[in-house]
Motif scaffolding. Structure first.
Motif, PDB file in Angstrom:
ATOM      1  N   THR A   1       0.948  -1.095   0.113  1.00 28.82           N
ATOM      2  CA  THR A   1      -0.066   0.046   0.000  1.00 28.82           C
ATOM      3  C   THR A   1       0.826   1.194   0.109  1.00 28.82           C
ATOM      4  OG1 THR A   1      -1.812  -1.144   0.988  1.00 28.82           O
ATOM      5  CG2 THR A   1      -1.669   1.392   1.153  1.00 28.82           C
ATOM      6  N   GLN A   2       1.788   1.314   0.732  1.00 29.08           N
ATOM      7  CA  GLN A   2       2.632   2.503   0.998  1.00 29.08           C
ATOM      8  C   GLN A   2       3.504   2.634  -0.394  1.00 29.08           C
ATOM      9  OE1 GLN A   2       2.561   4.741   3.194  1.00 29.08           O
ATOM     10  NE2 GLN A   2       0.914   3.520   4.045  1.00 29.08           N
ATOM     11  N   ILE A   3       4.179   1.580  -1.055  1.00 20.36           N
ATOM     12  CA  ILE A   3       4.870   1.663  -2.144  1.00 20.36           C
ATOM     13  C   ILE A   3       4.065   2.101  -3.030  1.00 20.36           C
ATOM     14  CG2 ILE A   3       5.928   0.283  -4.163  1.00 20.36           C
ATOM     15  CD1 ILE A   3       6.798  -1.772  -1.961  1.00 20.36           C
ATOM     16  N   ASN A   4       2.773   1.870  -3.170  1.00 22.81           N
ATOM     17  CA  ASN A   4       1.879   2.249  -4.476  1.00 22.81           C
ATOM     18  C   ASN A   4       1.582   3.890  -4.132  1.00 22.81           C
ATOM     19  OD1 ASN A   4       1.789  -0.235  -5.909  1.00 22.81           O
ATOM     20  ND2 ASN A   4      -0.119  -0.909  -4.574  1.00 22.81           N
ATOM     21  N   LYS A   5       1.484   4.407  -2.928  1.00 19.77           N
ATOM     22  CA  LYS A   5       1.018   5.574  -2.757  1.00 19.77           C
ATOM     23  C   LYS A   5       2.284   6.597  -3.221  1.00 19.77           C
ATOM     24  CE  LYS A   5      -1.184   6.977   1.017  1.00 19.77           C
ATOM     25  NZ  LYS A   5      -2.403   7.685   0.460  1.00 19.77           N
ATOM     26  N   ILE A   6       3.384   6.137  -2.466  1.00 21.91           N
ATOM     27  CA  ILE A   6       4.514   7.173  -2.648  1.00 21.91           C
ATOM     28  C   ILE A   6       4.941   6.975  -4.259  1.00 21.91           C
ATOM     29  CG2 ILE A   6       6.232   5.216  -2.113  1.00 21.91           C
ATOM     30  CD1 ILE A   6       6.472   9.075  -1.480  1.00 21.91           C
ATOM     31  N   ALA A   7       4.880   5.911  -4.964  1.00 23.66           N
ATOM     32  CA  ALA A   7       5.224   5.744  -6.438  1.00 23.66           C
ATOM     33  C   ALA A   7       4.076   6.778  -7.045  1.00 23.66           C
ATOM     34  CB  ALA A   7       5.241   4.324  -6.878  1.00 23.66           C
ATOM     35  N   ASP A   8       2.965   6.545  -7.128  1.00 26.56           N
ATOM     36  CA  ASP A   8       1.915   7.366  -7.489  1.00 26.56           C
ATOM     37  C   ASP A   8       2.343   8.781  -7.397  1.00 26.56           C
ATOM     38  OD1 ASP A   8       0.677   5.046  -8.414  1.00 26.56           O
ATOM     39  OD2 ASP A   8      -0.840   5.269  -6.999  1.00 26.56           O
ATOM     40  N   ALA A   9       2.774   9.152  -6.068  1.00 30.07           N
ATOM     41  CA  ALA A   9       2.845  10.832  -5.970  1.00 30.07           C
ATOM     42  C   ALA A   9       4.346  11.174  -6.896  1.00 30.07           C
ATOM     43  CB  ALA A   9       3.047  10.763  -4.498  1.00 30.07           C
ATOM     44  N   LEU A  10       5.406  10.327  -6.962  1.00 28.20           N
ATOM     45  CA  LEU A  10       6.414  10.624  -7.611  1.00 28.20           C
ATOM     46  C   LEU A  10       6.350  10.650  -9.207  1.00 28.20           C
ATOM     47  CD1 LEU A  10       9.078   8.559  -5.505  1.00 28.20           C
ATOM     48  CD2 LEU A  10       8.770  11.254  -5.779  1.00 28.20           C
ATOM     49  N   ARG A  11       5.236   9.652  -9.694  1.00 27.52           N
ATOM     50  CA  ARG A  11       4.887   9.411 -11.170  1.00 27.52           C
ATOM     51  C   ARG A  11       4.017  10.835 -11.399  1.00 27.52           C
ATOM     52  NH1 ARG A  11       3.439   3.718 -10.450  1.00 27.52           N
ATOM     53  NH2 ARG A  11       5.041   2.563 -11.225  1.00 27.52           N
ATOM     54  N   ALA A  12       3.547  11.222 -10.482  1.00 30.63           N
ATOM     55  CA  ALA A  12       2.451  12.515 -10.742  1.00 30.63           C
ATOM     56  C   ALA A  12       3.497  13.888 -10.960  1.00 30.63           C
ATOM     57  CB  ALA A  12       1.629  12.701  -9.597  1.00 30.63           C
ATOM     58  N   VAL A  13       4.819  13.646 -10.410  1.00 34.08           N
ATOM     59  CA  VAL A  13       5.422  15.009 -10.569  1.00 34.08           C
ATOM     60  C   VAL A  13       6.540  14.550 -11.761  1.00 34.08           C
ATOM     61  CG1 VAL A  13       4.945  15.904  -8.338  1.00 34.08           C
ATOM     62  CG2 VAL A  13       6.849  14.306  -8.707  1.00 34.08           C
ATOM     63  N   GLY A  14       6.493  13.830 -12.415  1.00 34.18           N
ATOM     64  CA  GLY A  14       7.441  13.396 -13.509  1.00 34.18           C
ATOM     65  C   GLY A  14       8.509  12.387 -13.412  1.00 34.18           C
ATOM     66  N   GLU A  15       8.369  11.868 -12.230  1.00 36.28           N
ATOM     67  CA  GLU A  15       9.719  10.737 -12.108  1.00 36.28           C
ATOM     68  C   GLU A  15       9.352   9.706 -12.757  1.00 36.28           C
ATOM     69  OE1 GLU A  15      12.666  10.973 -10.378  1.00 36.28           O
ATOM     70  OE2 GLU A  15      12.196  12.966 -10.614  1.00 36.28           O
ATOM     71  N   ASP A  16      10.132   9.082 -13.468  1.00 34.09           N
ATOM     72  CA  ASP A  16      10.275   7.500 -14.036  1.00 34.09           C
ATOM     73  C   ASP A  16      10.176   6.502 -12.864  1.00 34.09           C
ATOM     74  OD1 ASP A  16      10.015   5.204 -15.755  1.00 34.09           O
ATOM     75  OD2 ASP A  16      11.848   5.926 -16.912  1.00 34.09           O
ATOM     76  N   VAL A  17       9.196   5.721 -12.659  1.00 36.58           N
ATOM     77  CA  VAL A  17       9.168   5.074 -11.212  1.00 36.58           C
ATOM     78  C   VAL A  17       9.187   3.427 -11.758  1.00 36.58           C
ATOM     79  CG1 VAL A  17       8.118   4.384  -9.149  1.00 36.58           C
ATOM     80  CG2 VAL A  17       8.261   6.765  -9.769  1.00 36.58           C
ATOM     81  N   LEU A  18       9.856   2.650 -11.197  1.00 37.57           N
ATOM     82  CA  LEU A  18       9.472   0.879 -11.629  1.00 37.57           C
ATOM     83  C   LEU A  18       9.176   0.345 -10.171  1.00 37.57           C
ATOM     84  CD1 LEU A  18       9.677  -1.597 -13.092  1.00 37.57           C
ATOM     85  CD2 LEU A  18      12.008  -1.640 -12.146  1.00 37.57           C
ATOM     86  N   ILE A  19       8.182  -0.467 -10.028  1.00 44.40           N
ATOM     87  CA  ILE A  19       7.864  -1.080  -8.927  1.00 44.40           C
ATOM     88  C   ILE A  19       8.066  -2.467  -9.074  1.00 44.40           C
ATOM     89  CG2 ILE A  19       5.975  -2.053  -7.210  1.00 44.40           C
ATOM     90  CD1 ILE A  19       4.624   0.898  -7.769  1.00 44.40           C
ATOM     91  N   SER A  20       8.759  -3.324  -8.311  1.00 47.93           N
ATOM     92  CA  SER A  20       8.870  -4.608  -8.417  1.00 47.93           C
ATOM     93  C   SER A  20       8.857  -5.036  -7.110  1.00 47.93           C
ATOM     94  CB  SER A  20      10.539  -5.005  -9.257  1.00 47.93           C
ATOM     95  OG  SER A  20      10.424  -6.387  -9.561  1.00 47.93           O
ATOM     96  N   LYS A  21       8.985  -6.687  -7.103  1.00 44.41           N
ATOM     97  CA  LYS A  21       9.003  -7.377  -5.934  1.00 44.41           C
ATOM     98  C   LYS A  21       9.777  -8.556  -5.862  1.00 44.41           C
ATOM     99  CE  LYS A  21       4.904  -9.835  -7.882  1.00 44.41           C
ATOM    100  NZ  LYS A  21       3.825  -9.989  -7.904  1.00 44.41           N
ATOM    101  N   GLU A  22       9.837  -9.284  -4.428  1.00 42.79           N
ATOM    102  CA  GLU A  22      10.646 -10.401  -4.459  1.00 42.79           C
ATOM    103  C   GLU A  22       9.786 -11.443  -3.368  1.00 42.79           C
ATOM    104  OE1 GLU A  22      14.553  -9.986  -3.305  1.00 42.79           O
ATOM    105  OE2 GLU A  22      15.195  -9.308  -5.262  1.00 42.79           O
ATOM    106  N   PRO A  23       9.437 -12.558  -3.662  1.00 47.35           N
ATOM    107  CA  PRO A  23      10.138 -13.290  -4.847  1.00 47.35           C
ATOM    108  C   PRO A  23       9.350 -12.758  -5.901  1.00 47.35           C
ATOM    109  CG  PRO A  23       9.400 -14.648  -3.174  1.00 47.35           C
ATOM    110  CD  PRO A  23       8.918 -13.464  -2.867  1.00 47.35           C
TER     111      PRO A  23
END
Length: 238
Positions: A21-43
């Motif tokens: 939940t927190q990753i998606n929130k901060i990633a969305d905020a950064l994308r909204a201001v023009g940052e190129d964001v990648l979300i991944s996971k392990e495994p």
């Protein structure tokens, strides 16, 4: 901090901590201001990650086989996804990294320290590492609400011990920053956003390579040439 132009930010914690939940929130905020964001996971969803995910439902592998599979999955992940993204200057968010491997595999070992060096070997150092620390009873209630039941990695008695390992790691590793995951979602996000903005983001995006030395009268900030300050301003206005 690693030497890549991109930023690697990892989130760890017990199952049900609220990392995703927190990753998606901060990633969305950064994308909204023009940052190129990648979300991944392990495994991962690769061949080794699929093997690990299948074992969570059908029955776990032996401790040695499971540890080897986690390491193979991470090496494939780093080589084919994480490092290329960091080389391209992206902000990479990982939902679990080697801290989780140490904690979860450490539970199956007599002492997590006996396998820690093996797990940390040949990894990329994160720019920020966040431990979302959540009470295991609360985490289990979230898992049941989300999935209906726990899997082989999500037993309450195990989560209690795994949390203790995570907290022990945080005591010994200055990079691993603890955030209270038992708060409401917005309070957790406020802590996460502040830590990332003032830490990893400033370190990699501040106009001055040696750091921000005059925050009130900074020339690049006033003229709009500091990408870090522009990001901060845009996020705070959103």
């Amino acid at each position: 901090m690693n030497a890549y132009p991109g930023i690697l930010i990892v989130f760890d914690g017990i199952d049900g901590a609220g990392k995703t939940t927190q990753i998606n929130k901060i990633a969305d905020a950064l994308r909204a201001v023009g940052e190129d964001v990648l979300i991944s996971k392990e495994p991962t969803d690769g061949q080794w990650g699929q093997k690990l995910r299948a074992s969570a439902l059908s029955g776990r592998m032996t401790a040695d086989e499971e540890l080897e599979t986690f390491i193979l999955d991470r090496q494939d992940h780093l080589t084919n996804k994480i490092i290329p993204a960091l080389e391209d200057g992206k902000i990479v968010f990982l939902d679990r990294y080697f801290y989780s491997t140490i904690a979860y595999q450490g539970l199956r070992s007599s002492d997590y320290r006996s396998i820690e060096a093996i797990i940390r070997k040949d990894t990329v150092i994160p720019d920020a590492a966040i431990l979302v620390d959540t009470d295991p009873y609360l985490a289990i209630s979230r898992i049941r609400l989300r999935d209906g039941k726990e899997n082989h990695f999500e037993k309450l008695e195990d989560l209690i011990q795994i949390r203790e390992i995570f907290l022990s790691l945080a005591q010994d590793d200055d990079l691993l920053h603890v955030i209270n995951g038992s708060q409401d979602i917005d309070s957790i996000y406020k802590d996460v956003k502040s830590y990332i903005i003032e830490g990893a983001l400033k370190a990699k995006r501040c106009f001055k390579s040696y750091g921000c030395d005059e925050p009130l009268y900074c020339g690049p900030r006033i003229t709009g040439n500091c990408s870090w300050w522009n990001i901060v301003s845009a996020i705070n206005k959103a």
